[in-house]
Design a protein around this motif. Sequence first.
Motif, PDB file in Angstrom:
ATOM      1  N   VAL A  22     -61.191  -5.258  17.103  1.00 12.63           N
ATOM      2  CA  VAL A  22     -60.207  -4.797  16.481  1.00 12.63           C
ATOM      3  C   VAL A  22     -58.699  -4.748  17.079  1.00 12.63           C
ATOM      4  O   VAL A  22     -58.428  -4.270  18.219  1.00 12.63           O
ATOM      5  CB  VAL A  22     -60.155  -3.028  16.099  1.00 12.63           C
ATOM      6  CG1 VAL A  22     -59.114  -2.440  15.355  1.00 12.63           C
ATOM      7  CG2 VAL A  22     -61.569  -2.800  15.394  1.00 12.63           C
ATOM      8  N   PRO A  23     -57.804  -5.741  16.872  1.00  9.48           N
ATOM      9  CA  PRO A  23     -56.603  -6.136  17.794  1.00  9.48           C
ATOM     10  C   PRO A  23     -55.425  -5.247  17.279  1.00  9.48           C
ATOM     11  O   PRO A  23     -54.355  -5.631  17.086  1.00  9.48           O
ATOM     12  CB  PRO A  23     -56.258  -7.538  17.180  1.00  9.48           C
ATOM     13  CG  PRO A  23     -56.740  -7.633  15.704  1.00  9.48           C
ATOM     14  CD  PRO A  23     -57.923  -6.561  15.553  1.00  9.48           C
ATOM     15  N   LEU A  24     -55.844  -4.083  17.505  1.00  2.28           N
ATOM     16  CA  LEU A  24     -54.571  -2.916  17.109  1.00  2.28           C
ATOM     17  C   LEU A  24     -54.382  -1.960  18.491  1.00  2.28           C
ATOM     18  O   LEU A  24     -53.802  -1.249  18.428  1.00  2.28           O
ATOM     19  CB  LEU A  24     -55.085  -1.924  16.185  1.00  2.28           C
ATOM     20  CG  LEU A  24     -55.362  -2.478  14.675  1.00  2.28           C
ATOM     21  CD1 LEU A  24     -55.961  -1.304  13.660  1.00  2.28           C
ATOM     22  CD2 LEU A  24     -54.147  -3.068  14.337  1.00  2.28           C
ATOM     23  N   GLY A  25     -54.559  -2.712  19.421  1.00  2.00           N
ATOM     24  CA  GLY A  25     -54.060  -2.208  20.908  1.00  2.00           C
ATOM     25  C   GLY A  25     -54.816  -3.003  22.030  1.00  2.00           C
ATOM     26  O   GLY A  25     -54.995  -4.233  21.725  1.00  2.00           O
ATOM     27  N   GLY A  26     -54.455  -2.253  23.304  1.00  2.00           N
ATOM     28  CA  GLY A  26     -55.163  -3.007  24.347  1.00  2.00           C
ATOM     29  C   GLY A  26     -55.139  -1.991  25.696  1.00  2.00           C
ATOM     30  O   GLY A  26     -54.607  -1.015  25.292  1.00  2.00           O
ATOM     31  N   TYR A  27     -55.415  -2.412  26.688  1.00  2.00           N
ATOM     32  CA  TYR A  27     -55.584  -1.611  27.717  1.00  2.00           C
ATOM     33  C   TYR A  27     -56.018  -2.249  29.156  1.00  2.00           C
ATOM     34  O   TYR A  27     -56.497  -3.332  28.822  1.00  2.00           O
ATOM     35  CB  TYR A  27     -56.500  -0.307  27.505  1.00  2.00           C
ATOM     36  CG  TYR A  27     -58.020  -0.924  27.403  1.00  2.00           C
ATOM     37  CD1 TYR A  27     -58.820  -0.913  28.690  1.00  2.00           C
ATOM     38  CD2 TYR A  27     -58.704  -1.208  26.303  1.00  2.00           C
ATOM     39  CE1 TYR A  27     -60.053  -1.349  28.664  1.00  2.00           C
ATOM     40  CE2 TYR A  27     -59.854  -1.650  26.080  1.00  2.00           C
ATOM     41  CZ  TYR A  27     -60.966  -1.554  27.396  1.00  2.00           C
ATOM     42  OH  TYR A  27     -62.274  -2.042  27.151  1.00  2.00           O
ATOM     43  N   ILE A  28     -55.597  -2.120  30.175  1.00  2.00           N
ATOM     44  CA  ILE A  28     -56.320  -2.278  31.226  1.00  2.00           C
ATOM     45  C   ILE A  28     -56.913  -1.043  32.000  1.00  2.00           C
ATOM     46  O   ILE A  28     -56.264  -0.126  31.788  1.00  2.00           O
ATOM     47  CB  ILE A  28     -55.192  -2.751  32.509  1.00  2.00           C
ATOM     48  CG1 ILE A  28     -54.098  -1.812  32.867  1.00  2.00           C
ATOM     49  CG2 ILE A  28     -54.337  -4.026  31.811  1.00  2.00           C
ATOM     50  CD1 ILE A  28     -53.088  -2.364  34.156  1.00  2.00           C
ATOM     51  N   ARG A  29     -58.073  -1.429  32.790  1.00  2.00           N
ATOM     52  CA  ARG A  29     -58.738  -0.257  33.223  1.00  2.00           C
ATOM     53  C   ARG A  29     -58.623  -0.189  34.782  1.00  2.00           C
ATOM     54  O   ARG A  29     -59.079  -1.246  35.601  1.00  2.00           O
ATOM     55  CB  ARG A  29     -60.154  -0.209  32.961  1.00  2.00           C
ATOM     56  CG  ARG A  29     -60.923   0.811  33.635  1.00  2.00           C
ATOM     57  CD  ARG A  29     -62.406   0.452  33.403  1.00  2.00           C
ATOM     58  NE  ARG A  29     -62.901   0.525  31.800  1.00  2.00           N
ATOM     59  CZ  ARG A  29     -63.069   1.578  31.018  1.00  2.00           C
ATOM     60  NH1 ARG A  29     -62.943   2.600  31.474  1.00  2.00           N
ATOM     61  NH2 ARG A  29     -63.271   1.275  29.716  1.00  2.00           N
ATOM     62  N   MET A  30     -57.787   0.741  35.442  1.00  2.00           N
ATOM     63  CA  MET A  30     -57.497   0.871  36.740  1.00  2.00           C
ATOM     64  C   MET A  30     -58.460   1.918  37.470  1.00  2.00           C
ATOM     65  O   MET A  30     -58.681   2.912  36.716  1.00  2.00           O
ATOM     66  CB  MET A  30     -56.115   1.235  37.047  1.00  2.00           C
ATOM     67  CG  MET A  30     -55.209   0.279  36.789  1.00  2.00           C
ATOM     68  SD  MET A  30     -53.286   0.592  36.959  1.00  2.00           S
ATOM     69  CE  MET A  30     -52.957   1.797  35.680  1.00  2.00           C
ATOM     70  N   ILE A  31     -59.022   1.484  38.564  1.00  2.00           N
ATOM     71  CA  ILE A  31     -59.904   2.758  39.239  1.00  2.00           C
ATOM     72  C   ILE A  31     -58.976   3.948  39.546  1.00  2.00           C
ATOM     73  O   ILE A  31     -57.893   3.820  39.977  1.00  2.00           O
ATOM     74  CB  ILE A  31     -60.806   2.008  40.283  1.00  2.00           C
ATOM     75  CG1 ILE A  31     -59.863   1.685  41.498  1.00  2.00           C
ATOM     76  CG2 ILE A  31     -61.812   0.953  39.880  1.00  2.00           C
ATOM     77  CD1 ILE A  31     -60.712   1.163  42.453  1.00  2.00           C
ATOM     78  N   GLY A  32     -59.727   5.105  39.513  1.00  2.00           N
ATOM     79  CA  GLY A  32     -58.906   6.436  40.165  1.00  2.00           C
ATOM     80  C   GLY A  32     -57.675   6.733  39.473  1.00  2.00           C
ATOM     81  O   GLY A  32     -56.872   6.944  40.189  1.00  2.00           O
ATOM     82  N   MET A  33     -57.611   6.606  38.144  1.00  2.00           N
ATOM     83  CA  MET A  33     -56.676   7.076  37.399  1.00  2.00           C
ATOM     84  C   MET A  33     -56.208   8.526  37.445  1.00  2.00           C
ATOM     85  O   MET A  33     -55.257   9.060  37.666  1.00  2.00           O
ATOM     86  CB  MET A  33     -56.722   7.016  35.924  1.00  2.00           C
ATOM     87  CG  MET A  33     -56.369   5.308  35.335  1.00  2.00           C
ATOM     88  SD  MET A  33     -54.851   4.806  35.819  1.00  2.00           S
ATOM     89  CE  MET A  33     -53.963   5.837  34.280  1.00  2.00           C
ATOM     90  N   PHE A  34     -57.312   9.242  37.579  1.00  2.00           N
ATOM     91  CA  PHE A  34     -57.211  10.738  37.891  1.00  2.00           C
ATOM     92  C   PHE A  34     -57.656  11.224  39.331  1.00  2.00           C
ATOM     93  O   PHE A  34     -58.876  10.687  39.829  1.00  2.00           O
ATOM     94  CB  PHE A  34     -58.022  11.775  36.970  1.00  2.00           C
ATOM     95  CG  PHE A  34     -57.645  11.138  35.524  1.00  2.00           C
ATOM     96  CD1 PHE A  34     -56.355  11.228  35.184  1.00  2.00           C
ATOM     97  CD2 PHE A  34     -58.525  10.676  34.646  1.00  2.00           C
ATOM     98  CE1 PHE A  34     -55.928  11.017  33.745  1.00  2.00           C
ATOM     99  CE2 PHE A  34     -58.141  10.247  33.522  1.00  2.00           C
ATOM    100  CZ  PHE A  34     -56.953  10.338  32.813  1.00  2.00           C
TER     101      PHE A  34
END
Length: 453
Positions: free
Chosen positions: A65-77
């Motif tokens: 579903v090409p309605l967004g995107g993201y990168i996953r970074m470790i330790g966001m919280f």
Amino acid sequence: MTILAYVVGVLAMAFGVAASIALHEVGHLVPAKKFGVKVTQYMVGFGPTVWSRRRGETEYGLKAVPLGGYIRMIGMFPPRPGDAPGMLRASSTGRFSQLVDEARAASLEEVKPGDEDRVFYRLSVPKKVVVMMGGPLMNLLIGVVLLTLFVTAHGLPTAQPGAQVASVAQCVVPAAQASQATSCAGKPQTPALAAGILPGDRFVSIGGQPVRELTDVGRLVRPAAGRAVDVVVERDGRQLSLSVTPIRTQVAVLDDQGRPVTNADGTVQTTEAGFLGVTSSSPTAWVPQPATAVPGILTDSVVRTAAALVDIPSRMVGVWNAAFSGAEREVDGPMSVVGVGRVAGEASAGRLSSLTGGSVTDRLWFLVSLLAGLNLMLFVFNLVPLLPLDGGHVAGALWEGTKRRWARLRGRPDPGYVDVAKALPVAYSVAIVLIGMSALLIYADLVNPVRLG
């Protein structure tokens, strides 16, 4: 050919939106890697993975579903104060507390031995801001580049001397009854309609007198009631001579600028004179602007975009009525990516010539301006200081910096990292609202789209 052009316009806009999303995530990815944060995923879209490839420690891929995107970074919280390194407490009993704990655990589960200093939450406040602002600033950069190209190479619509036909009335209605008229039944057709005058025609002369200003149309038509006059118009690059007989009826009294004159009670003053049955407007031409004009145009665009964004909640009532009650959509109202794609298709197919211009080149430039506006909207939208938007993470980082500075000024210990995870209940609520609004806009754009042109 029209269908093919429509499809090409939709696909071109879909590609432009996907590219904008991909570059938005690049805006996050590059500074995150530069600052040493471990990025495990870079994805364009949501849902099932369609394609992916791992390069180094990062998986790059496309979702269904090409309605967004993201990168996953470790330790966001960050872990909660008092938690031993690498350990998490048991979940709390409250539902929201459980959600926060689950999100915290998910952000730390990929922290492997040796990655302790590569987590996002350990970044300094300025670096956190740079990482989270990278995405919106990338959209701003795209918008600036496209807007600059559009303004300097294609230009802005600029009023020209003369007058052209904006619309042609179907029947003759006295000015005093115009506001109550709902049908043309039993009423004579207008002289303009009978003579074959069309919207978009440019007046060259009326009764042998040249039309140099917008007010010339009324000045030359009104005294000609009941007699045939030659009207020369320019249409598709050719001049046509038409014979028109203005009808005598009640018309509005106009001032020197061609505006209706009103009485003290607000009613329009009327008089008997010749009536043609057209609404005139000043012709426009696309005039390239100097590069020095871009900052002002950009500022105005961003301000108008921000104002429209603030106004969206109230506009959603109209969208609901349009979707389920058949009410007419507001021309300047919000629309989804489906609506943007439809507008792009109609522009490419030549159905919005009053907005785009008649040539294929004009239509392509319209798509450029549409994509520029979309990127400026993404820039402004992502600055909203609420999770899960980028602005929410920026607000958390700034709050962390404020608390630390205040503690130093008061001689108190460092308060530590701001636990953005505590705001996740708000993030979930915002996400639900955004999903609901998106679903409503998509449905409205399918059953009752915005009509432009």
